[in-house]
Design a protein around this motif. Structure first.
Motif, PDB file in Angstrom:
ATOM      1  N   HIS A  89       0.830  -1.208   0.000  1.00 34.50           N
ATOM      2  CA  HIS A  89       0.000   0.000   0.000  1.00 34.50           C
ATOM      3  C   HIS A  89       0.862   1.255   0.000  1.00 34.50           C
ATOM      4  O   HIS A  89       0.405   2.324  -0.381  1.00 34.50           O
ATOM      5  CB  HIS A  89      -0.933  -0.013   1.206  1.00 34.50           C
ATOM      6  CG  HIS A  89      -1.630  -1.328   1.408  1.00 34.50           C
ATOM      7  ND1 HIS A  89      -2.551  -1.812   0.520  1.00 34.50           N
ATOM      8  CD2 HIS A  89      -1.514  -2.271   2.378  1.00 34.50           C
ATOM      9  CE1 HIS A  89      -2.987  -3.002   0.940  1.00 34.50           C
ATOM     10  NE2 HIS A  89      -2.370  -3.292   2.053  1.00 34.50           N
ATOM     11  N   ASN A  90       2.084   1.103   0.455  1.00 29.61           N
ATOM     12  CA  ASN A  90       3.047   2.205   0.438  1.00 29.61           C
ATOM     13  C   ASN A  90       4.376   1.654   0.956  1.00 29.61           C
ATOM     14  O   ASN A  90       4.405   0.604   1.597  1.00 29.61           O
ATOM     15  CB  ASN A  90       2.594   3.369   1.319  1.00 29.61           C
ATOM     16  CG  ASN A  90       3.210   4.700   0.899  1.00 29.61           C
ATOM     17  OD1 ASN A  90       4.184   4.740   0.151  1.00 29.61           O
ATOM     18  ND2 ASN A  90       2.645   5.782   1.373  1.00 29.61           N
ATOM     19  N   VAL A  91       5.456   2.362   0.687  1.00 31.38           N
ATOM     20  CA  VAL A  91       6.693   2.071   1.393  1.00 31.38           C
ATOM     21  C   VAL A  91       6.483   2.458   2.854  1.00 31.38           C
ATOM     22  O   VAL A  91       5.513   3.146   3.189  1.00 31.38           O
ATOM     23  CB  VAL A  91       7.879   2.844   0.782  1.00 31.38           C
ATOM     24  CG1 VAL A  91       8.097   2.442  -0.666  1.00 31.38           C
ATOM     25  CG2 VAL A  91       7.661   4.360   0.880  1.00 31.38           C
ATOM     26  N   THR A  92       7.380   2.031   3.724  1.00 29.78           N
ATOM     27  CA  THR A  92       7.202   2.287   5.158  1.00 29.78           C
ATOM     28  C   THR A  92       7.273   3.785   5.409  1.00 29.78           C
ATOM     29  O   THR A  92       8.350   4.370   5.547  1.00 29.78           O
ATOM     30  CB  THR A  92       8.253   1.530   5.974  1.00 29.78           C
ATOM     31  OG1 THR A  92       8.250   0.153   5.578  1.00 29.78           O
ATOM     32  CG2 THR A  92       7.944   1.617   7.462  1.00 29.78           C
ATOM     33  N   ARG A  93       6.099   4.411   5.485  1.00 29.92           N
ATOM     34  CA  ARG A  93       5.998   5.868   5.406  1.00 29.92           C
ATOM     35  C   ARG A  93       6.703   6.578   6.553  1.00 29.92           C
ATOM     36  O   ARG A  93       7.369   7.590   6.357  1.00 29.92           O
ATOM     37  CB  ARG A  93       4.516   6.258   5.369  1.00 29.92           C
ATOM     38  CG  ARG A  93       4.266   7.730   5.133  1.00 29.92           C
ATOM     39  CD  ARG A  93       2.783   8.025   5.030  1.00 29.92           C
ATOM     40  NE  ARG A  93       2.525   9.448   5.173  1.00 29.92           N
ATOM     41  CZ  ARG A  93       1.420   9.944   5.707  1.00 29.92           C
ATOM     42  NH1 ARG A  93       0.486   9.138   6.134  1.00 29.92           N
ATOM     43  NH2 ARG A  93       1.245  11.240   5.793  1.00 29.92           N
ATOM     44  N   PHE A  94       6.577   6.052   7.771  1.00 29.29           N
ATOM     45  CA  PHE A  94       7.166   6.776   8.898  1.00 29.29           C
ATOM     46  C   PHE A  94       8.700   6.745   8.842  1.00 29.29           C
ATOM     47  O   PHE A  94       9.358   7.579   9.453  1.00 29.29           O
ATOM     48  CB  PHE A  94       6.649   6.233  10.237  1.00 29.29           C
ATOM     49  CG  PHE A  94       7.179   4.877  10.628  1.00 29.29           C
ATOM     50  CD1 PHE A  94       8.340   4.752  11.374  1.00 29.29           C
ATOM     51  CD2 PHE A  94       6.495   3.730  10.273  1.00 29.29           C
ATOM     52  CE1 PHE A  94       8.815   3.507  11.746  1.00 29.29           C
ATOM     53  CE2 PHE A  94       6.961   2.480  10.647  1.00 29.29           C
ATOM     54  CZ  PHE A  94       8.137   2.369  11.378  1.00 29.29           C
ATOM     55  N   LEU A  95       9.267   5.802   8.084  1.00 26.60           N
ATOM     56  CA  LEU A  95      10.719   5.750   7.934  1.00 26.60           C
ATOM     57  C   LEU A  95      11.216   6.613   6.781  1.00 26.60           C
ATOM     58  O   LEU A  95      12.277   7.232   6.880  1.00 26.60           O
ATOM     59  CB  LEU A  95      11.166   4.306   7.699  1.00 26.60           C
ATOM     60  CG  LEU A  95      10.970   3.325   8.853  1.00 26.60           C
ATOM     61  CD1 LEU A  95      11.435   1.930   8.444  1.00 26.60           C
ATOM     62  CD2 LEU A  95      11.710   3.788  10.102  1.00 26.60           C
ATOM     63  N   TRP A  96      10.461   6.659   5.696  1.00 27.12           N
ATOM     64  CA  TRP A  96      10.946   7.314   4.481  1.00 27.12           C
ATOM     65  C   TRP A  96      10.337   8.689   4.242  1.00 27.12           C
ATOM     66  O   TRP A  96      10.775   9.419   3.353  1.00 27.12           O
ATOM     67  CB  TRP A  96      10.690   6.412   3.280  1.00 27.12           C
ATOM     68  CG  TRP A  96      11.382   5.090   3.446  1.00 27.12           C
ATOM     69  CD1 TRP A  96      10.815   3.892   3.760  1.00 27.12           C
ATOM     70  CD2 TRP A  96      12.786   4.839   3.363  1.00 27.12           C
ATOM     71  NE1 TRP A  96      11.773   2.905   3.868  1.00 27.12           N
ATOM     72  CE2 TRP A  96      12.999   3.464   3.622  1.00 27.12           C
ATOM     73  CE3 TRP A  96      13.899   5.649   3.077  1.00 27.12           C
ATOM     74  CZ2 TRP A  96      14.263   2.874   3.618  1.00 27.12           C
ATOM     75  CZ3 TRP A  96      15.160   5.055   3.066  1.00 27.12           C
ATOM     76  CH2 TRP A  96      15.326   3.689   3.329  1.00 27.12           C
ATOM     77  N   ASP A  97       9.333   9.059   5.012  1.00 25.50           N
ATOM     78  CA  ASP A  97       8.739  10.406   4.948  1.00 25.50           C
ATOM     79  C   ASP A  97       8.402  10.822   6.374  1.00 25.50           C
ATOM     80  O   ASP A  97       7.269  11.150   6.695  1.00 25.50           O
ATOM     81  CB  ASP A  97       7.494  10.384   4.060  1.00 25.50           C
ATOM     82  CG  ASP A  97       6.989  11.781   3.736  1.00 25.50           C
ATOM     83  OD1 ASP A  97       7.733  12.755   3.986  1.00 25.50           O
ATOM     84  OD2 ASP A  97       5.851  11.906   3.253  1.00 25.50           O
ATOM     85  N   THR A  98       9.413  10.784   7.212  1.00 22.41           N
ATOM     86  CA  THR A  98       9.224  10.897   8.655  1.00 22.41           C
ATOM     87  C   THR A  98       8.560  12.208   9.054  1.00 22.41           C
ATOM     88  O   THR A  98       7.628  12.220   9.864  1.00 22.41           O
ATOM     89  CB  THR A  98      10.578  10.758   9.382  1.00 22.41           C
ATOM     90  OG1 THR A  98      11.163   9.508   9.034  1.00 22.41           O
ATOM     91  CG2 THR A  98      10.394  10.830  10.891  1.00 22.41           C
ATOM     92  N   GLN A  99       9.022  13.314   8.516  1.00 19.97           N
ATOM     93  CA  GLN A  99       8.487  14.609   8.939  1.00 19.97           C
ATOM     94  C   GLN A  99       7.013  14.745   8.605  1.00 19.97           C
ATOM     95  O   GLN A  99       6.221  15.232   9.427  1.00 19.97           O
ATOM     96  CB  GLN A  99       9.292  15.747   8.309  1.00 19.97           C
ATOM     97  CG  GLN A  99      10.701  15.870   8.871  1.00 19.97           C
ATOM     98  CD  GLN A  99      11.416  17.107   8.352  1.00 19.97           C
ATOM     99  OE1 GLN A  99      10.961  17.763   7.418  1.00 19.97           O
ATOM    100  NE2 GLN A  99      12.542  17.437   8.957  1.00 19.97           N
TER     101      GLN A  99
END
Length: 366
Positions: free
Chosen positions: A111-121
């Motif tokens: 559903h997405n790449v691991t968002r909190f790791l790769w788009d943390t802000q």
């Protein structure tokens, strides 16, 4: 053929969980695995046995599941899936890490790449205290990014819900992904070719949904706007809205169907990876006015099912609203677009063709 279905965690009910629910219904004999399971908060899996990890034994884990982020990868690595021929994972983060035997096939619905790791802000900006712990969090996340990259190589095949997500998978994980737009149950939506004089925005009231853009545009136009949903931005949005804008809060499924079917158009100002609301609108025979980026580029046909605006600004939205006002919409064609392209039947027809081609055998177990 023995099948395992794997999901990150079953502690909430969102778009990813609805897709996993469809997979569970499609493969009723498959075994289900997840890290954490809270039956009161997630999809209805009936009497199916849900296999969990050691995280399930931690008191309060299902409630505070986000705080356990560093533990999920080892939790999924601990699952024993060696006996399965086909593993289908549904993941925005961790489930892709499961191990399999060398002869098995692992297909990941990403559903997405691991968002909190790769788009943390972007991911953490809703949490006001994030800035106080940012240095420590960044060190932990950097270690986790390395692990995420390593385990992203486990699936044999990625299926992405939109072109934008497929590009992210390629850019970050260096893996090709096949795009299959996720479905809705089109029978759950009412069709009407008789539209009322209101516009509708249906979204959780959080900042990235950009409801502030919609409110300001309708303040200037003075047209009737309904906003359904709730969230932390509600009070601020209400304080800005004029009398032509009505906040209806959280609505029942029955009322939501009627609102979607009778709205003049449904407005979407967020940049969504995919976004189910535009497809749901079309299933109701209702055109969409959307910010022209992200998932809507896969689901909408400009001038036929909707209109795009170029910038997330009130002025750009106003231009699109005026453009839509001048179009003679064919509401039945809008409905047919959703049914033909985004129904469960259309979805599984594509998915099972991919599985058949990848496995090299006909899926007689379905």
């Amino acid at each position: 053929m023995k099948i395992a279905l794997v999901h990150d965690y079953l502690t909430q009910r969102g778009g990813a969980e609805r897709v996993f629910e469809l997979l569970c219904k499609r493969y009723p004999q498959a075994d289900i695995f997840t890290s954490l399971y809270n039956p009161e908060k997630t999809i209805d899996l009936g009497e199916r046995i849900i296999n969990t990890t050691f995280l399930q034994k931690i008191p309060g884990a299902a409630k505070y599941f986000r705080l356990l982020a560093p533990l999920y990868f080892p939790a999924f690595r601990s699952l024993n899936l060696q006996d399965y021929d086909l593993i289908i994972s549904s993941s925005t983060s961790f489930a892709k890490a499961v191990q399999k035997n060398p002869q098995a096939l692992h297909i990941c619905f990403c559903h997405n790449v691991t968002r909190f790791l790769w788009d943390t802000q972007t991911y953490l900006r809703e949490y006001g205290d994030y800035r106080y712990f940012a240095p420590l969090i960044e060190k932990i996340f950097q270690l986790m990014r390395n692990v995420d990259l390593k385990y992203s190589q486990e699936p044999d095949l990625y299926i992405a819900n939109s072109t934008v997500v497929a590009r992210r998978i390629q850019k970050i994980y260096h893996k090709q992904a096949i795009v299959v737009n996720y479905p809705i149950d089109t029978s759950n939506f009412n069709f009407s070719d008789q539209k009322d004089e209101y516009y509708l925005a249906s979204a959780r009231m959080i900042s990235y949904k950009r409801l502030d853009v919609i409110v300001e545009a309708f303040n200037w136009l003075g047209w009737h706007l309904l906003i359904s949903g709730d969230g932390p931005e509600q009070a601020r949005l209400k304080s800005k809205a004029l009398s032509n804008i009505e906040f209806v809060g959280h609505v029942s499924d029955a009322r939501r169907k009627d609102l979607f079917a009778q709205a003049k158009s449904i407005i979407v100002a967020a940049l969504e990876d995919y976004g189910l609301v535009p497809v749901e609108a079309n299933a109701s025979g209702t055109p969409v006015i959307a910010y022209g980026a992200g998932g809507v580029l896969d689901t909408q046909i400009p001038g036929k099912t909707g209109v795009f605006f170029k910038r997330q600004s009130p002025e750009s939205l106003q231009v699109a609203l005026l453009e839509a006002r001048g179009i003679s919409w064919n509401y039945e064609n809008i409905r047919n677009h959703a049914v033909n392209n985004f129904s469960e039947q259309a979805f599984f027809s594509k998915v099972e063709q991919i599985i058949e081609q990848t496995c090299g055998v006909r899926q007689s177990f379905i």
